[in-house]
Design an enzyme around this catalytic site. Structure first.
Site, PDB file in Angstrom:
ATOM      1  N   ASN A   1       0.851  -1.206  -0.097  1.00  0.00           N
ATOM      2  CA  ASN A   1       0.055   0.053   0.000  1.00  0.00           C
ATOM      3  C   ASN A   1       0.842   1.246   0.082  1.00  0.00           C
ATOM      4  O   ASN A   1       2.095   0.961   0.039  1.00  0.00           O
ATOM      5  CB  ASN A   1      -0.920  -0.157   1.238  1.00  0.00           C
ATOM      6  CG  ASN A   1      -0.192  -0.097   2.397  1.00  0.00           C
ATOM      7  OD1 ASN A   1       0.614   0.684   3.014  1.00  0.00           O
ATOM      8  ND2 ASN A   1      -0.386  -1.310   3.168  1.00  0.00           N
TER       9      ASN A   1
ATOM     10  N   PRO B   1      -3.502 -11.595  10.151  1.00  0.00           N
ATOM     11  CA  PRO B   1      -3.987 -11.402  11.733  1.00  0.00           C
ATOM     12  C   PRO B   1      -4.207  -9.956  11.915  1.00  0.00           C
ATOM     13  O   PRO B   1      -3.478  -9.098  11.189  1.00  0.00           O
ATOM     14  CB  PRO B   1      -2.789 -12.174  12.293  1.00  0.00           C
ATOM     15  CG  PRO B   1      -1.624 -12.008  11.611  1.00  0.00           C
ATOM     16  CD  PRO B   1      -2.216 -12.050  10.377  1.00  0.00           C
TER      17      PRO B   1
ATOM     18  N   LYS C   1       7.939 -17.754 -10.588  1.00  0.00           N
ATOM     19  CA  LYS C   1       7.285 -16.600 -11.237  1.00  0.00           C
ATOM     20  C   LYS C   1       6.009 -17.199 -12.023  1.00  0.00           C
ATOM     21  O   LYS C   1       6.123 -17.883 -12.807  1.00  0.00           O
ATOM     22  CB  LYS C   1       8.114 -15.640 -12.304  1.00  0.00           C
ATOM     23  CG  LYS C   1       7.465 -14.663 -12.837  1.00  0.00           C
ATOM     24  CD  LYS C   1       8.339 -13.783 -13.759  1.00  0.00           C
ATOM     25  CE  LYS C   1       7.634 -12.941 -14.603  1.00  0.00           C
ATOM     26  NZ  LYS C   1       8.651 -12.362 -15.739  1.00  0.00           N
TER      27      LYS C   1
ATOM     28  N   ILE D   1      -3.169  -7.160  14.097  1.00  0.00           N
ATOM     29  CA  ILE D   1      -1.979  -7.128  15.049  1.00  0.00           C
ATOM     30  C   ILE D   1      -2.626  -6.191  16.412  1.00  0.00           C
ATOM     31  O   ILE D   1      -2.404  -6.613  17.371  1.00  0.00           O
ATOM     32  CB  ILE D   1      -0.677  -6.280  14.446  1.00  0.00           C
ATOM     33  CG1 ILE D   1      -0.222  -7.056  13.350  1.00  0.00           C
ATOM     34  CG2 ILE D   1       0.140  -5.848  15.472  1.00  0.00           C
ATOM     35  CD1 ILE D   1       0.771  -6.491  12.505  1.00  0.00           C
TER      36      ILE D   1
HETATM   37  O1  PMT Z   1       2.936   6.011   6.408  1.00  0.00           O
HETATM   38  P1  PMT Z   1       2.390   7.420   6.118  1.00  0.00           P
HETATM   39  O2  PMT Z   1       2.677   7.592   4.602  1.00  0.00           O
HETATM   40  O3  PMT Z   1       3.167   8.599   6.646  1.00  0.00           O
HETATM   41  O4  PMT Z   1       1.058   7.544   6.195  1.00  0.00           O
HETATM   42  C1  PMT Z   1       0.304   7.543   7.594  1.00  0.00           C
HETATM   43  C2  PMT Z   1      -0.735   6.537   7.634  1.00  0.00           C
HETATM   44  C3  PMT Z   1      -2.020   7.051   6.722  1.00  0.00           C
HETATM   45  C4  PMT Z   1      -0.376   5.204   7.137  1.00  0.00           C
HETATM   46  C5  PMT Z   1      -1.251   6.212   9.096  1.00  0.00           C
HETATM   47  O5  PMT Z   1      -1.507   7.747   9.717  1.00  0.00           O
HETATM   48  C6  PMT Z   1      -2.494   5.687   9.456  1.00  0.00           C
HETATM   49  O6  PMT Z   1      -3.656   5.726   9.276  1.00  0.00           O
HETATM   50  N1  PMT Z   1      -2.131   4.217   9.753  1.00  0.00           N
HETATM   51  C7  PMT Z   1      -3.189   3.168   9.819  1.00  0.00           C
HETATM   52  C8  PMT Z   1      -3.336   2.622   8.427  1.00  0.00           C
HETATM   53  C9  PMT Z   1      -4.158   1.601   8.487  1.00  0.00           C
HETATM   54  O7  PMT Z   1      -4.026   0.323   8.495  1.00  0.00           O
HETATM   55  O8  PMT Z   1      -5.732   1.734   8.932  1.00  0.00           O
HETATM   56  P2  PMT Z   1      -6.860   0.771   9.147  1.00  0.00           P
HETATM   57  O9  PMT Z   1      -7.959   1.547   9.415  1.00  0.00           O
HETATM   58  O10 PMT Z   1      -6.966  -0.283   8.200  1.00  0.00           O
HETATM   59  O11 PMT Z   1      -6.476  -0.009  10.359  1.00  0.00           O
HETATM   60  C10 PMT Z   1      -6.849   0.323  11.865  1.00  0.00           C
HETATM   61  C11 PMT Z   1      -5.892  -0.015  12.767  1.00  0.00           C
HETATM   62  O12 PMT Z   1      -5.429  -1.366  12.881  1.00  0.00           O
HETATM   63  C12 PMT Z   1      -4.567   0.661  12.344  1.00  0.00           C
HETATM   64  O13 PMT Z   1      -3.971   0.772  13.671  1.00  0.00           O
HETATM   65  C13 PMT Z   1      -3.616  -0.661  12.007  1.00  0.00           C
HETATM   66  O14 PMT Z   1      -2.418  -0.443  12.226  1.00  0.00           O
HETATM   67  C14 PMT Z   1      -4.086  -1.698  12.675  1.00  0.00           C
HETATM   68  N2  PMT Z   1      -4.405  -2.971  11.997  1.00  0.00           N
HETATM   69  C15 PMT Z   1      -4.888  -3.293  10.680  1.00  0.00           C
HETATM   70  C16 PMT Z   1      -4.866  -4.239  10.025  1.00  0.00           C
HETATM   71  C17 PMT Z   1      -4.419  -5.513  10.539  1.00  0.00           C
HETATM   72  N3  PMT Z   1      -4.081  -6.707   9.877  1.00  0.00           N
HETATM   73  N4  PMT Z   1      -3.527  -5.448  11.591  1.00  0.00           N
HETATM   74  C18 PMT Z   1      -3.470  -4.311  12.544  1.00  0.00           C
HETATM   75  O15 PMT Z   1      -2.849  -3.912  13.487  1.00  0.00           O
END
Ligand code: PMT
Length: 437
Positions: free
Chosen positions: A245, A342, A324, A344
């Protein structure tokens, strides 16, 4: 010839340390690798190695003085189309000048005028290296995006032994190739940001006392072990393709850097990014979501605060193809079976024992507030930081962010659009305060 160096113009800055003789080897390697090398020396460096040596090695005139040298090697001409400036060795004095924008010699002027990759290989007496002044200057340069190639430990020219020995030219050369490849994970010998020297750094509180009092609330984070995830994850499809991403890691690294400056002990678990490790922060590099989870689980027992800033991939391919994947005649497309990764932060937030104060991010494009609040409950968070990632000027890969912070009771704060470092500072104030309660 190395492809990374083909058609590259590299300015090699040589300052007045005994290790200046090693710069001759570096110059030779760079020229042999295919780069056009222009050497700029400080006056004191010329007392250690003659200009003529570098002229012979590089095949170009060497500049020392701003006013005496010919027009075609003016500081502007040198800085204009340089791809990289490498200062090796970089003395404490030159590092201090770079950090504070001096332009009183040719090398400083070139550094100030150039807008290219900059690499610093410090070399000095161990006490000078560990002095708070030098460490702060290096920290400033790292914060501005320069690559700091931490010195080795060993016998020093001053007769003592310790950190301060310039990295070997061959190692610096490999680091330069890796930087040009934009592949920091492969940096072979570099401890950018001094990640292995943490215990030798001045205490963070000390740094704080001396420089950050105006910028950062004093000692806000002292005594906290903070675990932060940052950057994207990468899910392999086959040996040449992957799913990822747009996360650059900037937000997570800003949090790590600022938390460290605020006195916390910071561990940063990072997906692949192109950023320097903030000084004094311990970085663990991972690629996939599963690797990130494993790393988090190894460190979370010691953490008082966990901040999940990484953009973790929600899905990975069910099985990674060993070879590949080839196009097949007669087949229109390719179907990949994805399985869920998972979660996290939910694993951390829903722990029964040793649960740290848990802060998540919500990267949303619609129903912003509603979705963010749902994540607090679903993932067991103490706090969620909402950013609108549909807005390209904030969120993913931008220098700025604008966020709203929620806890279980509702909106805690809105932080206006600002540089991610500043946003990080405001967020950490809120987090440290809430975690103290
Ligand atoms: O890295 P930059 O370019 O500076 O951009 C910053 C950012 C936009 C990435 C950052 O500010 C941000 O929003 N990070 C979280 C991105 C994300 O995965 O958001 P989410 O809404 O999909 O997930 C919510 C939370 O769950 C997040 O804390 C994420 O770390 C966590 N998560 C999500 C999926 C997963 N499988 N495991 C997780 O721990």
């Amino acid at each position: 010839m190395d492809t990374q160096l083909k058609n590259r113009k590299i300015v090699l800055g040589v300052t007045g340390g005994i290790a200046a003789y090693k710069a001759c080897t570096l110059c030779r390697l760079l020229v042999k690798g295919g780069a056009q090398v222009y050497v700029v020396m400080t006056e004191s460096a010329t007392k250690l190695v003659g200009k003529e040596t570098f002229e012979a090695l590089s095949g170009h005139s060497v500049s020392v003085n701003i006013f005496e040298d010919s027009k075609d090697i003016s500081h502007i001409a040198l800085s204009n189309d340089a791809d990289m400036i490498v200062v090796a060795p970089a003395t404490a004095n030159s590092i201090a000048k770079f950090a504070h924008g001096f332009a009183d010699n040719m090398l400083c002027a070139v550094m100030l005028a150039a807008n290219c990759k900059k690499v610093i290989a410090p070399a000095m007496n161990t006490n000078m290296y560990h002095n708070v002044a030098t460490q702060e200057n290096l920290q400033l340069l790292a914060l501005r995006g320069m690559y700091i190639l931490s010195p080795d430990s060993g016998d020093l020219a001053c007769g003592t032994s310790g950190d301060g020995r310039m990295k070997e030219p061959e190692e610096i050369y490999e680091d330069i190739l890796a930087i040009f490849s934009q592949d920091l994970e492969k940096l072979p010998h570099t401890k950018i940001g001094i990640e292995n020297h943490q215990e030798k750094l001045p205490a963070p509180q000390q740094i704080l006392e001396l420089t950050q009092t105006k910028l950062l609330p004093k000692s806000f984070g002292a005594g906290f072990n903070v675990l932060i995830t940052a950057g994207p994850t990468i899910e392999e499809i086959d040996p040449v393709r992957y799913i990822t991403n747009h996360s650059s890691g900037k937000m997570g690294y800003a949090l790590a850097h600022m938390a460290q400056l605020m006195g916390a002990n910071v561990t940063l678990i990072s997906g692949p990014v192109n950023l320097n490790v903030p000084l004094g922060v311990k970085r663990i590099s991972v690629r996939s979501a599963v690797e990130m989870l494993n790393a988090v689980e190894s460190y979370v027992n010691e953490a008082d605060i966990f901040i999940g800033c990484a953009a973790v991939g929600d899905f990975r391919v069910e099985s990674i193809n060993k070879n590949k994947i080839k196009k097949k005649d007669g087949e229109e497309g390719l179907t990949l079976k994805l399985v869920q990764n998972p979660d996290i932060i939910a694993t951390v937030g829903n722990r029964e024992a040793n649960r740290p104060f848990t802060v998540g991010f919500a990267a949303e494009t619609d129903n912003l507030e509603e979705n963010a609040k749902k994540k607090i409950v679903k993932k067991g968070l103490d706090m969620v930081i909402l950013n609108d990632v549909s807005n390209k000027s904030i969120g993913f890969n931008s220098d700025d962010n604008e966020v709203s912070v929620y806890d279980k009771d509702g909106l805690v704060a809105h932080i206006e659009k600002q540089n991610k470092q500043v946003v990080a500072t405001s967020l950490l104030e809120l987090i440290f305060n809430a975690a103290k309660k």
